[in-house]
Design an enzyme around this catalytic site. Sequence first.
Site, short mmCIF file in Angstrom:
data_model
loop_
_atom_site.label_atom_id
_atom_site.label_comp_id
_atom_site.label_asym_id
_atom_site.label_seq_id
_atom_site.Cartn_x
_atom_site.Cartn_y
_atom_site.Cartn_z
CG ASN A 286 3.02 5.86 18.60
OD1 ASN A 286 2.48 6.24 19.61
ND2 ASN A 286 4.30 6.53 18.53
CB VAL B 129 5.86 11.26 1.71
CG1 VAL B 129 4.56 12.25 1.20
CG2 VAL B 129 6.73 12.12 2.62
CG HIS C 290 5.02 15.18 13.17
ND1 HIS C 290 5.93 14.66 12.37
CD2 HIS C 290 5.57 16.33 13.69
CE1 HIS C 290 6.90 15.24 12.22
NE2 HIS C 290 6.76 16.43 13.17
CG ASP D 177 4.61 15.47 9.14
OD1 ASP D 177 3.70 14.37 9.05
OD2 ASP D 177 5.69 15.54 9.33
CD GLU E 214 4.92 10.28 19.47
OE1 GLU E 214 4.91 9.47 18.70
OE2 GLU E 214 6.08 11.02 19.76
C1 GAR Z 1 7.26 8.42 16.95
O1 GAR Z 1 7.82 9.38 17.81
C2 GAR Z 1 6.51 9.11 15.97
O2 GAR Z 1 5.78 10.21 16.53
C3 GAR Z 1 7.47 9.50 14.85
O3 GAR Z 1 8.35 8.23 14.84
C4 GAR Z 1 8.56 7.72 16.11
C5 GAR Z 1 7.90 6.21 16.06
O4 GAR Z 1 8.24 5.42 17.24
N1 GAR Z 1 6.94 9.84 13.79
C6 GAR Z 1 7.29 10.56 12.59
O5 GAR Z 1 8.45 11.27 12.93
C7 GAR Z 1 6.65 10.78 11.58
N2 GAR Z 1 6.82 11.88 10.80
P1 GAR Z 1 7.59 4.26 17.49
O6 GAR Z 1 8.15 3.49 16.36
O7 GAR Z 1 8.04 3.93 18.85
O8 GAR Z 1 6.00 4.11 17.58
#
Ligand code: GAR
Length: 200
Positions: free
Chosen positions: A15, A90, A107, A143, A172
């Site tokens: 992300n 958190v 999320h 969340d 995302e």
């Molecule tokens: C993503 O899917 C994000 O939505 C999730 O972790 C992943 C991180 O991926 N976040 C959560 O679950 C927060 N509660 P990334 O490191 O490749 O961006």
Amino acid sequence: MTKKIAILLSGRGSNFLAIYENIRKGELDAEICAVISDKKSAKGLLKAKELGLPSYFVSFKNKLEGEKKVIEIVECKKADLICLAGFMRVLSRDFVKRFKWRILNIHPSLLPSFPGLEAQEQALEYGVKYSGCTVHFVDEGVDSGPIVKQAVVKVFDDDTPEKLADRILREEHKIYSEAINIVLNNQYVINGRRVLLKKS
Ligand code: GAR
């Protein structure tokens, strides 16, 4: 004037990289002023270093100390917005209060369904036919803050958590930058829990 964002991550950082790319392509007017991770060897942090971005490992062994350090960085860098991008902690009530309406999170579910960990597994186990992702302001809950943007993803019968997570991730990468744009440009009004787009 270009606004500044600080990114907090704990892992892979896809992300963060999508945000970085969208800025590079001129689709998002923002500057990444800090990438902060609570994991020294997080891929996202290593990538940020490679890209020459101001990158910081902050230990959260002591949560209050960790948050204090993050506050120092964010305030010293004059970040307008904090973006949690796979940051798996958190934040305390005090931290959230200090940056009210200035922290976003992404999320991998259609909140308020399936908050917390392993959202994609939760969705599959529950048997929903659609899932997706949510960008929301961070409040004191888990969340639970007001929703800025969501995208819907169909769940297929042969989905595994990994397959579903991959398809959700593609969405995302789009909606996080869109939500950041809305917030940085102050294009929203808050009505109760509703984040409404200002009429132009
Ligand atoms: C993503 O899917 C994000 O939505 C999730 O972790 C992943 C991180 O991926 N976040 C959560 O679950 C927060 N509660 P990334 O490191 O490749 O961006």
